[in-house]
Design a protein around this motif. Structure first.
Motif, short mmCIF file in Angstrom:
data_model
loop_
_atom_site.label_atom_id
_atom_site.label_comp_id
_atom_site.label_asym_id
_atom_site.label_seq_id
_atom_site.Cartn_x
_atom_site.Cartn_y
_atom_site.Cartn_z
N LEU A 49 24.30 13.30 -17.87
CA LEU A 49 23.93 14.67 -17.49
C LEU A 49 23.31 14.76 -16.11
N LEU A 50 22.85 13.65 -15.61
CA LEU A 50 22.32 13.65 -14.25
C LEU A 50 23.49 13.90 -13.30
N GLY A 53 25.13 17.34 -14.01
CA GLY A 53 24.28 18.43 -13.53
C GLY A 53 24.30 18.52 -12.02
N LEU A 54 24.28 17.38 -11.41
CA LEU A 54 24.27 17.35 -9.94
C LEU A 54 25.53 18.02 -9.40
N THR A 59 22.52 22.63 -15.72
CA THR A 59 22.23 21.52 -16.64
C THR A 59 22.21 21.95 -18.11
N ASP A 60 22.40 23.21 -18.35
CA ASP A 60 22.29 23.71 -19.72
C ASP A 60 20.97 23.29 -20.36
N THR A 61 19.99 23.30 -19.54
CA THR A 61 18.66 22.90 -19.99
C THR A 61 17.67 23.99 -19.58
N LEU A 93 13.23 21.65 -22.71
CA LEU A 93 12.27 20.66 -22.26
C LEU A 93 10.89 21.29 -22.35
N HIS A 109 6.61 22.40 -11.88
CA HIS A 109 7.32 21.72 -10.81
C HIS A 109 8.18 20.57 -11.33
N ARG A 110 7.61 19.85 -12.26
CA ARG A 110 8.38 18.74 -12.84
C ARG A 110 9.66 19.27 -13.47
N ASP A 113 12.08 20.39 -10.68
CA ASP A 113 12.66 19.23 -10.01
C ASP A 113 13.82 18.65 -10.82
N ARG A 114 13.80 18.94 -12.11
CA ARG A 114 14.87 18.42 -12.96
C ARG A 114 16.02 19.41 -13.09
N SER A 115 16.00 20.40 -12.24
CA SER A 115 17.12 21.36 -12.19
C SER A 115 17.38 22.07 -13.52
#
Lengths: 387, 387
Positions: A49-50, A53-54, A59-61, A93, A109-110, A113-115
DNA sequence: CTGTTAGCGCTTTCAA
DNA sequence: TTGAAAGCGCTAACAG
């Protein structure tokens, strides 16, 4: 690590074909597709998924920040939200703000940062949370849940706290409890401020009296401390209205320990209807927030987020106050809109500009239990009064 | 989206230099570094963890799965773990298993797909959770917390439940409560099984009597149901030993509602010492698990995970049973090792092979409150008995 | 319908 | 020390 390339080689096709088969995006020859799936199975391949997603830029998150995972009201909210998002294939998350705006900002922010594609936030502090949330709103879909931070250009889904508190006070006054004490959290977050204001208004409207409000935090400890002060001060009110159930449980424990008869001498009410409210002796009269509806609405808005018309919620449509109110004016006025929401006549509010923050309010319900006495015109014990 | 390239252009350097400055990996000319930092500030640049993680093959992110976010014991664990990981710059991704092995497996996969560096798991089910966890262990560092799933080749950090239950039974027997009832969760997870077994052993060892165990789930509802059966059955024991505090709170509520005197007629004990244990009337005698120590140990093992020597924990070293036990034999025997852990004499266990799963047990403490009567040789009310 | 190719944004060789 | 360039694993154009 097993990659898509490995699958492609084993299946004797190109990686593009593998990608197509696995994502189901495009039509692929049946036999090839089968070979791909076999190869995948055989290798135990799972898509990274990294990388995905990139490339896809999504990311469907979705992220979710709550003030305190230890507060049962928030964990219930987390559960409800999680179930709903899972159902549509999104991953949540979770981040715990530890009741600290700095930790909250950090957590946000965390997540960014994980998009993450979207963020569901229950802001810790009406002001201190604004900066991080405003920034977040600039990057992802943001929906505020339960609480709002000032000036944040994002929708809010919450309950009509004014109605909730008013129902409590009406209930008590109906039972001839006319000397009240209000114990709640300080006006750090929007719910605390709204509830405090609602309490003052309700006192004024019903003509009962109230001791100066005791404002601390939404915790059992604060409830204990405030109740101890109440008992030690010797000026017991006829009822203690608490800003949430945690406080109420603390108050209840101290009163009972001190030998004060509840509800005969002092009635006690809470807010939230957490599960533990039925475990004390006496059980706690409280205001139930429709958690599933809140979660559904918040998730809906998040997923939307283009069918932005404030649809009327499936439930809670028969509330005395309009359940849905369009926000007013510009984003910077959002806090004002929240503040005034309960007071605005929906009919006067023009359909807001497409992207103005919207406030969606659900009606809570008064749950009458043993910590308030029987009788009176408003509600009988055991009743669940929808507002 | 503002990328590193934007920063590089604004600062007039290459992206490589920007990367070096921001990661602090290599020495960079002071002036250039400053230009880079200025540019970053100005653009509000934040590094994209998807890209970074993809390239570095690590994300500084660890996943955590708990059976139920709504159980205060687990939320306390989540908080403790979160704080510790944040301190070392790791982000925790929380997943709620909803007490369902399928949802748990799903959640674990979602985490793995996101390239977490490590996983902290409290398995829902001793058997049904094994497959997903074993697979997870093949991809990332895995540490089991509180509970273990059978056959999973991963360390376990937990408390010595045998000692905890034994302390409860000793306490009750010391108070001349010799007819016990055990209400707990079915042997789905390892803690339930261990506690049930420990109870039977303790009954045998102390020579007291016990009704057939009533095993359901770790919930308030089950506690209520079991207590209702107890009351309706008419055969009240002298004490009800509960598998956790949620059950105990349910039992307590029903007994009190039924007019049964607690602790005079029936004593009640819990396990976990969740915050709400002090809010009931009477307050709950229970076994406290050293959450911070558990979290610290689990995180330590996760971060390690090469300094794998089972260091003696800072606290709880004076437990009657050795606080630290090396796991035995092969990974497939892990469950057996867990099961037998309390029974094995540490001196007999050779230092295990480098990578054999290790079980680290902490000593719980008996917290004596009002739901058990005063007197007796073991503990006085208000005592906190370290084991 | 399938394969080839070009990146997503970042880190890290490898040269200079 | 710094920059150019390759490539992490994947998806989306673009040809064929």
């Amino acid at each position: 690590m097993v990659t898509m390339r490995d699958v492609a080689e084993l299946a004797g096709v190109s990686v593009a074909t593998v990608s197509r088969v696995l994502s189901g995006a495009r039509q692929v020859n049946g036999e090839l597709a089968e070979r791909v799936r076999d190869a995948q199975e055989q290798l135990g391949y799972r898509t990274n998924l990294l990388a995905s997603g990139l490339r896809r830029q999504r990311t469907d998150t979705v992220g979710m920040v709550v003030p305190q995972v230890g507060n049962p009201y928030f964990s219930a909210l987390m559960e409800a939200v999680g179930r709903r998002l899972q159902r549509v294939g999104k991953t949540v998350l979770l981040v715990d703000a530890e009741d600290d705006p700095a930790a909250e900002a950090d957590g946000i922010h965390r997540l960014l940062d994980r998009s993450i594609d979207g963020l569901l936030a229950v802001p810790v502090d009406e002001r201190a949370s604004s900066a991080a949330l405003t920034e977040a709103a600039a990057h992802v879909h943001l929906v505020q849940l339960d609480r709002a931070a000032a000036g944040v250009p994002a929708d809010l889904v919450a309950v009509d706290h004014r109605a909730g508190i008013r129902a409590v006070v009406d209930h008590l006054v109906g039972l001839e409890r006319r000397e009240l004490a209000f114990v709640s959290a300080g006006p750090r977050d929007s719910t605390a401020r709204e509830r405090a204001k609602a309490f003052d208004e309700a006192v004024a409207a019903t003509g009962c009296t109230a001791q100066p409000s005791r404002l601390g935090a939404y915790t059992v400890e604060w409830g204990r401390a405030a109740a101890t002060a109440l008992v030690d001060g010797g000026r017991l009110p006829a009822a203690v209205v608490c800003g949430n159930d945690l406080i109420a449980l603390g108050v209840l424990a101290v009163l009972v320990e001190a030998g004060v008869q509840v509800p005969e001498r002092v009635a006690v009410t809470g807010y939230d209807d957490i599960g533990f409210a039925t475990l004390t002796r006496p059980t706690l009269t409280t205001v139930r927030q429709p958690i599933d509806e809140l979660a559904a609405a918040a998730v809906g808005r998040l997923l939307h987020a283009s069918s932005a018309e404030p649809a009327v919620p499936a439930v809670a449509t028969d509330a005395p106050d309009p359940a849905v109110l369009a926000g007013v004016a510009s984003p910077v006025d959002a806090a004002g809109a929240v503040d005034a929401a309960g007071a605005v006549d929906a009919a006067d509010v023009p359909v807001a500009a497409q992207d103005a923050p919207t406030v969606q309010r659900f009606a809570p319900a008064l749950i009458v239990r043993d910590s308030t006495p029987v009788g009176g015109p408003v509600a009988q014990r055991g009743d669940e009064v929808s507002l």
